[in-house]
Design a protein around this motif. Structure first.
Motif, PDB file in Angstrom:
ATOM      1  N   TRP A 125       0.871  -1.342  -0.138  1.00  0.00           N
ATOM      2  CA  TRP A 125       0.019  -0.206   0.093  1.00  0.00           C
ATOM      3  C   TRP A 125       1.059   1.228  -0.094  1.00  0.00           C
ATOM      4  N   ARG A 126       1.982   1.330   0.655  1.00  0.00           N
ATOM      5  CA  ARG A 126       2.999   2.364   0.655  1.00  0.00           C
ATOM      6  C   ARG A 126       3.465   2.617  -0.761  1.00  0.00           C
ATOM      7  N   GLY A 127       3.788   1.572  -1.383  1.00  0.00           N
ATOM      8  CA  GLY A 127       4.458   2.012  -2.667  1.00  0.00           C
ATOM      9  C   GLY A 127       3.585   2.499  -3.536  1.00  0.00           C
ATOM     10  N   THR A 128       2.273   1.729  -3.457  1.00  0.00           N
ATOM     11  CA  THR A 128       1.085   2.064  -4.405  1.00  0.00           C
ATOM     12  C   THR A 128       0.791   3.499  -4.228  1.00  0.00           C
ATOM     13  N   ARG A 167      -8.895   4.667   7.984  1.00  0.00           N
ATOM     14  CA  ARG A 167      -9.068   5.574   6.831  1.00  0.00           C
ATOM     15  C   ARG A 167      -8.075   6.374   6.098  1.00  0.00           C
ATOM     16  N   GLN A 168      -7.135   6.775   7.056  1.00  0.00           N
ATOM     17  CA  GLN A 168      -5.940   7.585   6.382  1.00  0.00           C
ATOM     18  C   GLN A 168      -5.347   6.653   5.493  1.00  0.00           C
ATOM     19  N   VAL A 169      -5.234   5.561   5.539  1.00  0.00           N
ATOM     20  CA  VAL A 169      -4.436   4.643   4.362  1.00  0.00           C
ATOM     21  C   VAL A 169      -5.246   4.641   3.404  1.00  0.00           C
ATOM     22  N   ALA A 170      -6.545   4.396   3.250  1.00  0.00           N
ATOM     23  CA  ALA A 170      -7.387   4.262   2.464  1.00  0.00           C
ATOM     24  C   ALA A 170      -7.351   5.713   1.690  1.00  0.00           C
ATOM     25  N   LEU A 171      -7.287   6.836   2.416  1.00  0.00           N
ATOM     26  CA  LEU A 171      -7.100   8.072   1.745  1.00  0.00           C
ATOM     27  C   LEU A 171      -5.846   8.334   0.774  1.00  0.00           C
ATOM     28  N   ALA A 172      -4.626   7.763   1.599  1.00  0.00           N
ATOM     29  CA  ALA A 172      -3.409   7.887   1.079  1.00  0.00           C
ATOM     30  C   ALA A 172      -3.388   7.098  -0.344  1.00  0.00           C
ATOM     31  N   VAL A 173      -3.685   6.000  -0.260  1.00  0.00           N
ATOM     32  CA  VAL A 173      -3.880   5.056  -1.503  1.00  0.00           C
ATOM     33  C   VAL A 173      -4.677   5.602  -2.528  1.00  0.00           C
ATOM     34  N   GLY A 174      -5.994   5.771  -2.106  1.00  0.00           N
ATOM     35  CA  GLY A 174      -7.092   6.349  -3.287  1.00  0.00           C
ATOM     36  C   GLY A 174      -6.435   7.570  -4.015  1.00  0.00           C
ATOM     37  N   SER A 176      -3.653   8.281  -4.761  1.00  0.00           N
ATOM     38  CA  SER A 176      -2.682   8.099  -5.841  1.00  0.00           C
ATOM     39  C   SER A 176      -3.510   7.842  -7.434  1.00  0.00           C
ATOM     40  N   THR A 177      -4.821   7.858  -7.355  1.00  0.00           N
ATOM     41  CA  THR A 177      -5.477   7.736  -8.452  1.00  0.00           C
ATOM     42  C   THR A 177      -6.320   9.038  -8.921  1.00  0.00           C
ATOM     43  N   GLN A 178      -5.992  10.087  -8.131  1.00  0.00           N
ATOM     44  CA  GLN A 178      -6.850  11.539  -8.066  1.00  0.00           C
ATOM     45  C   GLN A 178      -6.529  12.095  -9.294  1.00  0.00           C
ATOM     46  N   ASP A 179      -7.728  12.478 -10.131  1.00  0.00           N
ATOM     47  CA  ASP A 179      -7.733  13.317 -11.291  1.00  0.00           C
ATOM     48  C   ASP A 179      -7.368  14.840 -10.675  1.00  0.00           C
ATOM     49  N   PRO A 180      -6.377  15.576 -11.323  1.00  0.00           N
ATOM     50  CA  PRO A 180      -6.213  16.891 -10.896  1.00  0.00           C
ATOM     51  C   PRO A 180      -7.473  17.568 -10.757  1.00  0.00           C
ATOM     52  N   ILE A 218      -6.474  -0.426  -7.124  1.00  0.00           N
ATOM     53  CA  ILE A 218      -5.890   0.758  -7.291  1.00  0.00           C
ATOM     54  C   ILE A 218      -4.745   0.933  -8.174  1.00  0.00           C
ATOM     55  N   ASN A 219      -3.928  -0.211  -8.336  1.00  0.00           N
ATOM     56  CA  ASN A 219      -2.808  -0.252  -9.443  1.00  0.00           C
ATOM     57  C   ASN A 219      -3.459  -0.223 -10.562  1.00  0.00           C
ATOM     58  N   GLN A 220      -4.531  -1.133 -10.846  1.00  0.00           N
ATOM     59  CA  GLN A 220      -5.206  -1.234 -12.071  1.00  0.00           C
ATOM     60  C   GLN A 220      -5.485   0.197 -12.627  1.00  0.00           C
ATOM     61  N   LEU A 221      -6.321   0.805 -11.546  1.00  0.00           N
ATOM     62  CA  LEU A 221      -6.639   2.440 -11.888  1.00  0.00           C
ATOM     63  C   LEU A 221      -5.682   3.074 -12.174  1.00  0.00           C
ATOM     64  N   GLN A 222      -4.501   3.161 -11.537  1.00  0.00           N
ATOM     65  CA  GLN A 222      -3.376   4.057 -11.987  1.00  0.00           C
ATOM     66  C   GLN A 222      -2.786   3.704 -13.372  1.00  0.00           C
ATOM     67  N   LEU A 223      -2.826   2.575 -13.791  1.00  0.00           N
ATOM     68  CA  LEU A 223      -2.591   2.023 -15.006  1.00  0.00           C
ATOM     69  C   LEU A 223      -3.352   2.350 -16.196  1.00  0.00           C
ATOM     70  N   THR A 224      -4.631   2.220 -15.983  1.00  0.00           N
ATOM     71  CA  THR A 224      -5.428   2.808 -16.873  1.00  0.00           C
ATOM     72  C   THR A 224      -5.645   4.150 -17.067  1.00  0.00           C
TER      73      THR A 224
END
Length: 266
Positions: A125-128, A167-174, A176-180, A218-224
């Motif tokens: 999760w940290r690397g993601t 929640r803070q882990v979910a937010l940090a990882v989530g 990473s997929t955020q649109d500007p 999450i990794n899938q979302l980042q790649l797509t």
């Protein structure tokens, strides 16, 4: 995407390991707990006995090193026995076997169908959260790869149904997929949005301030989001936590055991 038909069980030393049809061009494998305590120096015999093995000391970051960079960092160190800290290995020549270890974290193997170059990545999760897979893809592109030529297999990892996080882990990882364009969304709104996706990487949990997180999604979302097509990517249909007969799981047992995943460049 998860397409079970793309994943096959293979056997070596009368023990099972997984391969993915997307990576059929390369010798590769997601090895199971049955091979412990064997290391890549032995497991490479199942893939290509002539290939040279490269791995790193995994540190839950987003650093990706080539064999040349690994050799340079080891030479600079006090002892050549000390592996450099990183979480991805990217080949820079032919017949290099690159490896990562995992239990519940996501092991990712990547190949370029044109250049034959490969990478092995450890995405916890940290690397993601630090977007290690997009970092790896960018290194492919810098080396001359085209996005359309990449094939990615995300191996067995803990699934969202059983991976409870704060929640803070979910937010940090989530994020990473955020649109500007979503940067100004309230945190609760953003987390709720992740739970409404067709393949939600986030699920509700009964414990206050907790969620169920699927790091693979999450990794899938980042790649797509980078532009990879669904047919370039596959997620293994196996959860390490829910399959004790095949996989170690730190969340299940608390023991620091790992299984290895590796791929050989062409």
């Amino acid at each position: 995407m998860t397409d079970s038909s793309l994943w096959q069980w293979q056997t070596w030393q009368e023990k099972p390991y997984l391969t993915c049809q997307l990576l059929a061009s390369w010798p590769h494998g997601f090895f199971t707990q049955h091979f412990a305590p064997q290391t890549p120096e032995t497991l490479v015999m199942a893939l290509d006995p002539q290939a040279k093995v490269f791995r790193v000391k995994q540190v839950h970051g987003n650093t990706v090193l080539t064999p040349q960079e690994i050799a340079h960092e080891m030479h600079q160190g006090d002892s050549e026995a000390i592996l450099p800290g990183a979480d991805g290995v990217l080949s820079d020549q032919a017949r290099q076997a690159v490896w990562v270890a995992s239990a519940d974290c996501t092991p990712a193997l990547i190949g370029d169908v044109t250049t034959g170059q490969v990478a092995a990545v450890h995405a916890g999760w940290r690397g993601t959260a630090q977007r290690i897979l997009p970092v790896t893809v960018q290194r492919f592109l810098t080396n001359g790869s085209q996005l359309a030529d990449l094939r990615v297999a995300l191996g067995p990892a803990i699934s969202g149904e059983v991976y409870q996080v704060h929640r803070q882990v979910a937010l940090a990882v989530g994020k990473s997929t955020q649109d500007p364009g979503d940067a100004d969304l309230a945190e609760d709104v953003y987390l709720a949005g992740l739970m409404t996706l067709a393949e939600p990487p986030l699920l509700p949990d009964t414990k206050p301030d907790h969620y169920r997180l699927d790091v693979r999604c999450i990794n899938q979302l980042q790649l797509t989001n980078l532009g990879l097509k669904p047919e370039q990517l596959s997620i293994a249909p196996y959860c390490t936590y829910k399959n004790p007969d095949h996989f170690f799981s730190y969340r299940r047992t608390g023991a620091k055991n790992v299984q290895w995943s590796g791929i050989v460049s062409l």
